[in-house]
Enzyme design. Structure first.
Site, PDB file in Angstrom:
ATOM      1  N   LYS A  60       0.726  -1.076   0.248  1.00  0.00           N
ATOM      2  CA  LYS A  60       0.355   0.168  -0.064  1.00  0.00           C
ATOM      3  C   LYS A  60       0.910   1.591   0.040  1.00  0.00           C
ATOM      4  O   LYS A  60       0.480   2.182  -1.015  1.00  0.00           O
ATOM      5  CB  LYS A  60      -1.115  -0.256   1.285  1.00  0.00           C
ATOM      6  CG  LYS A  60      -1.351   1.097   1.824  1.00  0.00           C
ATOM      7  CD  LYS A  60      -2.077   1.195   2.777  1.00  0.00           C
ATOM      8  CE  LYS A  60      -1.237   1.239   3.994  1.00  0.00           C
ATOM      9  NZ  LYS A  60      -1.027   3.242   4.822  1.00  0.00           N
ATOM     10  N   ASN A  61       2.027   1.625   0.786  1.00  0.00           N
ATOM     11  CA  ASN A  61       2.549   2.739   0.788  1.00  0.00           C
ATOM     12  C   ASN A  61       3.516   2.654  -0.337  1.00  0.00           C
ATOM     13  O   ASN A  61       4.141   3.595   0.212  1.00  0.00           O
ATOM     14  CB  ASN A  61       3.149   2.625   1.971  1.00  0.00           C
ATOM     15  CG  ASN A  61       2.371   2.371   3.644  1.00  0.00           C
ATOM     16  OD1 ASN A  61       1.638   2.873   3.156  1.00  0.00           O
ATOM     17  ND2 ASN A  61       3.337   2.765   4.687  1.00  0.00           N
ATOM     18  N   CYS A  94      -3.631  12.677  14.080  1.00  0.00           N
ATOM     19  CA  CYS A  94      -4.680  11.280  13.798  1.00  0.00           C
ATOM     20  C   CYS A  94      -3.824  10.419  14.964  1.00  0.00           C
ATOM     21  O   CYS A  94      -2.906  10.875  16.161  1.00  0.00           O
ATOM     22  CB  CYS A  94      -3.434  10.412  12.854  1.00  0.00           C
ATOM     23  SG  CYS A  94      -2.555   9.142  13.103  1.00  0.00           S
ATOM     24  N   ARG A 136       2.151  14.338  13.843  1.00  0.00           N
ATOM     25  CA  ARG A 136       1.925  14.053  12.349  1.00  0.00           C
ATOM     26  C   ARG A 136       1.589  15.462  11.270  1.00  0.00           C
ATOM     27  O   ARG A 136       1.244  15.525  10.669  1.00  0.00           O
ATOM     28  CB  ARG A 136       1.421  13.022  11.413  1.00  0.00           C
ATOM     29  CG  ARG A 136       1.441  11.832  12.966  1.00  0.00           C
ATOM     30  CD  ARG A 136       0.629  10.478  11.839  1.00  0.00           C
ATOM     31  NE  ARG A 136       1.316   9.654  10.717  1.00  0.00           N
ATOM     32  CZ  ARG A 136       0.766   9.380   9.651  1.00  0.00           C
ATOM     33  NH1 ARG A 136      -0.272   8.424  10.279  1.00  0.00           N
ATOM     34  NH2 ARG A 136       0.857   9.047   8.844  1.00  0.00           N
TER      35      ARG A 136
HETATM   36  C1  EPZ Z   1       4.784   6.787   6.465  1.00  0.00           C
HETATM   37  O1  EPZ Z   1       4.527   8.734   7.307  1.00  0.00           O
HETATM   38  C2  EPZ Z   1       3.486   5.445   6.110  1.00  0.00           C
HETATM   39  N1  EPZ Z   1       2.964   6.307   5.367  1.00  0.00           N
HETATM   40  C3  EPZ Z   1       3.950   5.483   7.426  1.00  0.00           C
HETATM   41  O2  EPZ Z   1       2.977   3.651   7.226  1.00  0.00           O
HETATM   42  C4  EPZ Z   1       4.476   5.202   8.326  1.00  0.00           C
HETATM   43  O3  EPZ Z   1       4.499   4.429   9.745  1.00  0.00           O
HETATM   44  C5  EPZ Z   1       5.832   6.154   8.342  1.00  0.00           C
HETATM   45  O4  EPZ Z   1       5.849   6.680   7.344  1.00  0.00           O
HETATM   46  C6  EPZ Z   1       6.884   5.754   9.235  1.00  0.00           C
HETATM   47  O5  EPZ Z   1       7.898   4.301   8.835  1.00  0.00           O
HETATM   48  C7  EPZ Z   1       2.729   5.852   4.352  1.00  0.00           C
HETATM   49  O6  EPZ Z   1       4.024   5.904   3.722  1.00  0.00           O
HETATM   50  C8  EPZ Z   1       1.611   6.811   3.514  1.00  0.00           C
HETATM   51  P1  EPZ Z   1       7.540  10.169   8.506  1.00  0.00           P
HETATM   52  P2  EPZ Z   1       4.911   8.791   7.227  1.00  0.00           P
HETATM   53  O7  EPZ Z   1       6.910  11.679   7.850  1.00  0.00           O
HETATM   54  O8  EPZ Z   1       5.616  10.081   6.108  1.00  0.00           O
HETATM   55  C9  EPZ Z   1       7.448  13.795  12.215  1.00  0.00           C
HETATM   56  C10 EPZ Z   1       1.035   2.186   8.298  1.00  0.00           C
HETATM   57  O9  EPZ Z   1       0.062   2.259   9.093  1.00  0.00           O
HETATM   58  N2  EPZ Z   1       7.381  14.459  10.373  1.00  0.00           N
HETATM   59  O10 EPZ Z   1       8.264   9.373   8.354  1.00  0.00           O
HETATM   60  O11 EPZ Z   1       3.348  10.157   7.547  1.00  0.00           O
HETATM   61  C11 EPZ Z   1       6.557  12.491  11.832  1.00  0.00           C
HETATM   62  O12 EPZ Z   1       5.450  13.045  13.062  1.00  0.00           O
HETATM   63  C12 EPZ Z   1       1.294   4.228   8.027  1.00  0.00           C
HETATM   64  O13 EPZ Z   1       1.170   2.431   6.678  1.00  0.00           O
HETATM   65  C13 EPZ Z   1       7.909  15.937  11.258  1.00  0.00           C
HETATM   66  O14 EPZ Z   1       7.396  16.304  12.390  1.00  0.00           O
HETATM   67  O15 EPZ Z   1       5.376   9.278   8.644  1.00  0.00           O
HETATM   68  C14 EPZ Z   1       6.926  11.648  12.446  1.00  0.00           C
HETATM   69  O16 EPZ Z   1       7.101  11.717  13.960  1.00  0.00           O
HETATM   70  C15 EPZ Z   1       1.330   4.855   9.380  1.00  0.00           C
HETATM   71  N3  EPZ Z   1       7.308  16.678   9.924  1.00  0.00           N
HETATM   72  C16 EPZ Z   1       8.187  11.154  11.468  1.00  0.00           C
HETATM   73  O17 EPZ Z   1       8.630  12.893  11.688  1.00  0.00           O
HETATM   74  C17 EPZ Z   1       7.203  16.135   8.881  1.00  0.00           C
HETATM   75  O18 EPZ Z   1       6.719  17.055   7.889  1.00  0.00           O
HETATM   76  C18 EPZ Z   1       7.992  10.545  10.885  1.00  0.00           C
HETATM   77  O19 EPZ Z   1       6.758  10.103  10.440  1.00  0.00           O
HETATM   78  C19 EPZ Z   1       7.218  15.104   8.886  1.00  0.00           C
HETATM   79  C20 EPZ Z   1       7.088  13.974   9.498  1.00  0.00           C
END
Ligand code: EPZ
Length: 423
Positions: free
Chosen positions: A22-23, A119, A124
């Site tokens: 999916k991702n 969420c 996030r």
């Molecule tokens: C991706 O989310 C995945 N989603 C998530 O899968 C997964 O848990 C996550 O990466 C971590 O591996 C998709 O690929 C669609 P991040 P993403 O940005 O990209 C912080 C599932 O169950 N952050 O890597 O949204 C954030 O809050 C899902 O399939 C900022 O602070 O995650 C987090 O603490 C859930 N500012 C960390 O970085 C930003 O602008 C990592 O989040 C962006 C992120």
């Protein structure tokens, strides 16, 4: 709203075919916005988030074959896009809608995307997506809950992500491919889904080097063309089924998977005593441990242990001999499943980002509520070993990311029934 009725205590045995990721599919679909030509995607999982992305693209007037029920392969064609907008109604059901921001502003010079908001697993924010787009020359305003981005043409730049972000890297990569000149993304995410996206973009004519490393270099091009791409197998689904085999004392053969993408998960399960072997390039056999033992886990960015496997590992830890320390470092609120597992009899204490699980404890069936996608998977795994019946509410969370999970589990011996509110 559907619920699962699960009768636990059955050993799982047989073969499970792992679906497409999916991702990886979601950013690939968003990337189709970058060209007027058809993009054919294969190995797409039939899950709710894919349907939502298909609806979003259709809303933008991108041609989507069967947007309501996408088959495992379909063609997207964004010949024209009349609404460069991701509305709140769709973004609130799926944060990954934000992946349309980069491609839209890069190709059409305009995008309006609802801010996703918090969420169940944490705040996030998307501040880093915005900062990077600004650095590429986009003018961004955030008003009335929407991010509006404008640019005549994006200009290549160097941007260092202060924190590793998966969709942030994907969003900016899909913007940089059409920018003028060179873009260098530093501290980029290494996840296989990023590499898969880069492979699709390269097939579409993009010039990208270094995907899969922390520095990605992009030479912007004027336009991209159509392509055909098969998305990678879902590493989190594979990890979930490895634990399903291990936790039920069973033996499963997982086919159509990519063992190299789940090295950290395999290593951790082996540390717990689980027997896992590769069979050829794309199959894994899991046999339950003679004695399951506790292990400590810290969630990390790839290639570390994925946060998306933390809830499932916690279910396993309840059945392991000893004390497992689980540390969640990616999301600040990803332990909602723990209190539900405790209602089933698990011994878990939570202190900030540390969960301490003492096992083994017999779990007893109980009514529980799923709070997010991976939490639901953790609860399904706990229910598979619980005595009597477990009812899991809000399984729409699991439908967002697992293809026919109850059918796949029933086919290898589990007893799971989907019960609709009306029945
Ligand atoms: C991706 O989310 C995945 N989603 C998530 O899968 C997964 O848990 C996550 O990466 C971590 O591996 C998709 O690929 C669609 P991040 P993403 O940005 O990209 C912080 C599932 O169950 N952050 O890597 O949204 C954030 O809050 C899902 O399939 C900022 O602070 O995650 C987090 O603490 C859930 N500012 C960390 O970085 C930003 O602008 C990592 O989040 C962006 C992120």
């Amino acid at each position: 709203m559907d619920r699962f009725k699960i009768e636990g205590g059955r050993r799982l045995e047989g073969t499970v075919k792992i679906s497409g990721a999916k991702n990886a599919a979601l950013p690939a679909m968003a990337a189709a916005l970058l060209t007027s030509e058809p993009v054919r995607l294969e190995n797409i999982p039939h899950v709710r988030d894919i349907i939502t992305m298909a609806k979003l693209l259709a809303h933008m007037r991108c041609r989507v074959e069967s947007p309501d029920i996408p088959p495992s392969a379909f063609v997207l064609q964004a010949e024209t896009v009349s609404h460069a907008e991701a509305p709140y109604e769709l973004v609130k059901t799926m944060r990954a809608s934000v992946l349309t921001l980069g491609p839209l502003v890069a190709r059409f010079g305009y995008a309006r995307v609802s801010l996703p908001g918090g969420c169940a697993i944490g705040a996030r924010p998307i501040d880093l997506h915005i900062q990077a787009l600004e650095k590429l020359g986009a003018q961004i305003s955030v008003e009335h809950g929407y991010v509006e981005a404008k640019a005549k043409r994006l200009r290549g730049t160097t941007f260092r992500f202060p924190k590793i972000t998966v969709t942030g890297t994907e969003n900016i990569l899909t913007a940089a491919v059409l920018a003028e000149g060179e873009t260098v993304l530093e501290n980029a995410a290494l996840e296989p889904e990023v590499t898969d996206l880069a492979e699709l973009l390269i097939k579409m004519g993009a010039k990208i080097e270094g995907a899969g490393t922390s520095t990605i270099r992009v030479q912007g091009v004027e336009r991209l063309h159509g392509a055909t791409h098969t998305v990678i197998p879902d590493r989190i689904e594979a990890g979930t089924f490895l634990i399903a085999g291990a936790i039920t004392g069973g033996e499963l053969l997982l086919t159509h998977c990519e063992p190299q993408h789940i090295g950290a998960i395999i290593d951790k399960l082996k540390e717990c005593g689980v027997d896992i072997r590769c069979e050829g390039k794309s199959a894994l056999r899991v046999r339950a441990a003679k004695k399951l033992v506790a292990a400590d886990v810290t969630t990390e960015e790839y290639p570390g242990f994925a946060t998306d496997m933390q809830a499932q590992f916690m279910a396993l830890a309840t059945q392991a001999q000893g004390v497992s320390h689980i540390r969640e470092t990616i999301f600040e609120n990803r332990y909602l499943h723990a209190s539900e597992m405790m209602r089933m009899g698990a011994h878990i204490t939570i202190d900030g980002n540390l969960a301490v699980v003492t096992g083994p404890t017999p779990l007893s069936g109980a009514p529980v509520t799923a709070s997010d996608l991976r939490a639901s998977a953790g609860l399904v795994l706990a229910a598979l070993v619980a005595d009597n019946t477990t009812w899991i509410d809000r399984v729409y969370h699991i439908d967002r990311g697992y293809e026919r999970i109850e059918e796949k589990l029933c086919a290898v011996g589990a007893r799971i029934e989907r019960v609709s509110e009306s029945t």
